[in-house]
Design a protein around this motif. Structure first.
Motif, PDB file in Angstrom:
ATOM      1  N   THR A   1      -7.605  11.163  -8.049  1.00 33.75           N
ATOM      2  CA  THR A   1      -8.663  10.162  -7.880  1.00 33.75           C
ATOM      3  C   THR A   1      -8.063   8.845  -7.403  1.00 33.75           C
ATOM      4  O   THR A   1      -8.614   8.191  -6.512  1.00 33.75           O
ATOM      5  N   ARG A   2      -6.918   8.458  -7.978  1.00 32.88           N
ATOM      6  CA  ARG A   2      -6.250   7.229  -7.523  1.00 32.88           C
ATOM      7  C   ARG A   2      -5.867   7.353  -6.050  1.00 32.88           C
ATOM      8  O   ARG A   2      -6.026   6.400  -5.275  1.00 32.88           O
ATOM      9  N   MET A   3      -5.368   8.524  -5.649  1.00 34.33           N
ATOM     10  CA  MET A   3      -4.999   8.721  -4.248  1.00 34.33           C
ATOM     11  C   MET A   3      -6.229   8.644  -3.362  1.00 34.33           C
ATOM     12  O   MET A   3      -6.215   7.977  -2.322  1.00 34.33           O
ATOM     13  N   ASP A   4      -7.307   9.310  -3.761  1.00 28.16           N
ATOM     14  CA  ASP A   4      -8.552   9.246  -2.995  1.00 28.16           C
ATOM     15  C   ASP A   4      -8.986   7.780  -2.815  1.00 28.16           C
ATOM     16  O   ASP A   4      -9.377   7.370  -1.725  1.00 28.16           O
ATOM     17  N   ASN A   5      -8.909   7.016  -3.888  1.00 34.05           N
ATOM     18  CA  ASN A   5      -9.326   5.617  -3.845  1.00 34.05           C
ATOM     19  C   ASN A   5      -8.402   4.772  -2.974  1.00 34.05           C
ATOM     20  O   ASN A   5      -8.865   3.936  -2.196  1.00 34.05           O
ATOM     21  N   LEU A   6      -7.099   4.984  -3.094  1.00 35.90           N
ATOM     22  CA  LEU A   6      -6.143   4.231  -2.272  1.00 35.90           C
ATOM     23  C   LEU A   6      -6.364   4.495  -0.785  1.00 35.90           C
ATOM     24  O   LEU A   6      -6.371   3.572   0.030  1.00 35.90           O
TER      25      LEU A   6
ATOM     26  N   GLU B   1       3.959   5.883  -5.504  1.00 31.92           N
ATOM     27  CA  GLU B   1       3.875   6.014  -6.962  1.00 31.92           C
ATOM     28  C   GLU B   1       2.897   7.113  -7.364  1.00 31.92           C
ATOM     29  O   GLU B   1       3.167   7.886  -8.283  1.00 31.92           O
ATOM     30  N   VAL B   2       1.761   7.178  -6.692  1.00 38.11           N
ATOM     31  CA  VAL B   2       0.769   8.202  -7.027  1.00 38.11           C
ATOM     32  C   VAL B   2       1.302   9.594  -6.663  1.00 38.11           C
ATOM     33  O   VAL B   2       1.051  10.560  -7.382  1.00 38.11           O
ATOM     34  N   LEU B   3       2.057   9.704  -5.587  1.00 44.73           N
ATOM     35  CA  LEU B   3       2.653  11.000  -5.237  1.00 44.73           C
ATOM     36  C   LEU B   3       3.586  11.487  -6.344  1.00 44.73           C
ATOM     37  O   LEU B   3       3.598  12.679  -6.677  1.00 44.73           O
ATOM     38  N   ILE B   4       4.344  10.571  -6.929  1.00 43.03           N
ATOM     39  CA  ILE B   4       5.221  10.930  -8.054  1.00 43.03           C
ATOM     40  C   ILE B   4       4.376  11.406  -9.233  1.00 43.03           C
ATOM     41  O   ILE B   4       4.714  12.394  -9.899  1.00 43.03           O
ATOM     42  N   ASP B   5       3.268  10.723  -9.479  1.00 44.12           N
ATOM     43  CA  ASP B   5       2.374  11.122 -10.580  1.00 44.12           C
ATOM     44  C   ASP B   5       1.770  12.509 -10.328  1.00 44.12           C
ATOM     45  O   ASP B   5       1.629  13.310 -11.258  1.00 44.12           O
ATOM     46  N   ILE B   6       1.402  12.793  -9.072  1.00 41.97           N
ATOM     47  CA  ILE B   6       0.837  14.109  -8.733  1.00 41.97           C
ATOM     48  C   ILE B   6       1.868  15.193  -8.986  1.00 41.97           C
ATOM     49  O   ILE B   6       1.564  16.217  -9.606  1.00 41.97           O
TER      50      ILE B   6
ATOM     51  N   PHE C   1       3.376  21.848  -1.299  1.00 38.23           N
ATOM     52  CA  PHE C   1       4.121  22.164  -0.085  1.00 38.23           C
ATOM     53  C   PHE C   1       3.541  21.567   1.192  1.00 38.23           C
ATOM     54  O   PHE C   1       4.202  21.569   2.228  1.00 38.23           O
ATOM     55  N   VAL C   2       2.319  21.044   1.138  1.00 33.34           N
ATOM     56  CA  VAL C   2       1.712  20.454   2.331  1.00 33.34           C
ATOM     57  C   VAL C   2       1.412  18.969   2.097  1.00 33.34           C
ATOM     58  O   VAL C   2       1.966  18.104   2.773  1.00 33.34           O
ATOM     59  N   PHE C   3       0.544  18.684   1.151  1.00 33.58           N
ATOM     60  CA  PHE C   3       0.075  17.308   0.975  1.00 33.58           C
ATOM     61  C   PHE C   3       1.188  16.352   0.560  1.00 33.58           C
ATOM     62  O   PHE C   3       1.413  15.323   1.208  1.00 33.58           O
ATOM     63  N   VAL C   4       1.876  16.665  -0.535  1.00 36.19           N
ATOM     64  CA  VAL C   4       2.894  15.743  -1.051  1.00 36.19           C
ATOM     65  C   VAL C   4       4.002  15.494  -0.018  1.00 36.19           C
ATOM     66  O   VAL C   4       4.327  14.336   0.263  1.00 36.19           O
ATOM     67  N   PRO C   5       4.588  16.541   0.596  1.00 39.05           N
ATOM     68  CA  PRO C   5       5.635  16.263   1.594  1.00 39.05           C
ATOM     69  C   PRO C   5       5.122  15.459   2.795  1.00 39.05           C
ATOM     70  O   PRO C   5       5.813  14.558   3.278  1.00 39.05           O
ATOM     71  N   LYS C   6       3.925  15.777   3.263  1.00 41.35           N
ATOM     72  CA  LYS C   6       3.383  15.051   4.410  1.00 41.35           C
ATOM     73  C   LYS C   6       3.179  13.579   4.071  1.00 41.35           C
ATOM     74  O   LYS C   6       3.513  12.691   4.857  1.00 41.35           O
ATOM     75  N   MET C   7       2.638  13.316   2.896  1.00 44.26           N
ATOM     76  CA  MET C   7       2.404  11.933   2.493  1.00 44.26           C
ATOM     77  C   MET C   7       3.724  11.193   2.268  1.00 44.26           C
ATOM     78  O   MET C   7       3.858  10.029   2.643  1.00 44.26           O
ATOM     79  N   HIS C   8       4.724  11.856   1.671  1.00 41.42           N
ATOM     80  CA  HIS C   8       6.044  11.224   1.510  1.00 41.42           C
ATOM     81  C   HIS C   8       6.614  10.859   2.878  1.00 41.42           C
ATOM     82  O   HIS C   8       7.185   9.781   3.050  1.00 41.42           O
TER      83      HIS C   8
ATOM     84  N   HIS D   1       0.842  -1.203   0.000  1.00 37.96           N
ATOM     85  CA  HIS D   1       0.000   0.000   0.000  1.00 37.96           C
ATOM     86  C   HIS D   1       0.880   1.258   0.000  1.00 37.96           C
ATOM     87  O   HIS D   1       0.603   2.216  -0.716  1.00 37.96           O
ATOM     88  N   TYR D   2       1.955   1.242   0.785  1.00 39.60           N
ATOM     89  CA  TYR D   2       2.867   2.388   0.840  1.00 39.60           C
ATOM     90  C   TYR D   2       3.507   2.638  -0.522  1.00 39.60           C
ATOM     91  O   TYR D   2       3.652   3.784  -0.950  1.00 39.60           O
ATOM     92  N   HIS D   3       3.890   1.563  -1.198  1.00 41.07           N
ATOM     93  CA  HIS D   3       4.509   1.703  -2.519  1.00 41.07           C
ATOM     94  C   HIS D   3       3.515   2.300  -3.517  1.00 41.07           C
ATOM     95  O   HIS D   3       3.876   3.170  -4.315  1.00 41.07           O
TER      96      HIS D   3
END
Length: 108
Positions: free
Chosen positions: A98-103, A9-14, A53-60, A3-5
């Motif tokens: 949408t993929r992130m929302d679903n995951l 991957e979706v964070l890279i796509d975003i 600056f908020v979502f992507v770094p926090k999720m990483h 799930h983390y992987h």
């Protein structure tokens, strides 16, 4: 695939989609802008900045720490509203969100 992987991957796509549509800032906002307590930091950041600056770094960070991930996510509707009427090719970004929302919502 873990799930983390999948989330990583979706964070890279975003990030790639934000760069593609020209919504990736080279300079970070002031630190106080990042401390907003409003949803999506609507009082201090635009939506693209919030993602960058908020979502992507926090999720990483959560992925790197294998910490608990949010169990619900509803970013796509906010993105659709923010980008409505703008002449930007946001289909790739919306698909990634949408993929992130679903995951995060348990729908893979």
């Amino acid at each position: 695939m873990s799930h983390y992987h999948q989330v990583a991957e979706v964070l890279i796509d975003i990030e790639a989609a934000l760069r593609q549509i020209g919504c990736w800032d080279a300079i970070a906002p002031a630190p106080e802008a990042l401390r907003s307590e409003q949803p999506f930091a609507v009082d201090t950041l635009n939506f693209g900045q919030w993602l960058q600056f908020v979502f992507v770094p926090k999720m990483h960070f959560l992925v790197a720490q294998k910490a608990g991930l949010p169990t619900a996510c509803g970013i796509t509707p906010m993105a659709e509203e923010y980008f409505r009427g703008q002449q930007l090719p946001v289909a790739g970004l919306l698909a990634a969100l949408t993929r992130m929302d679903n995951l995060l919502g348990g729908r893979r």
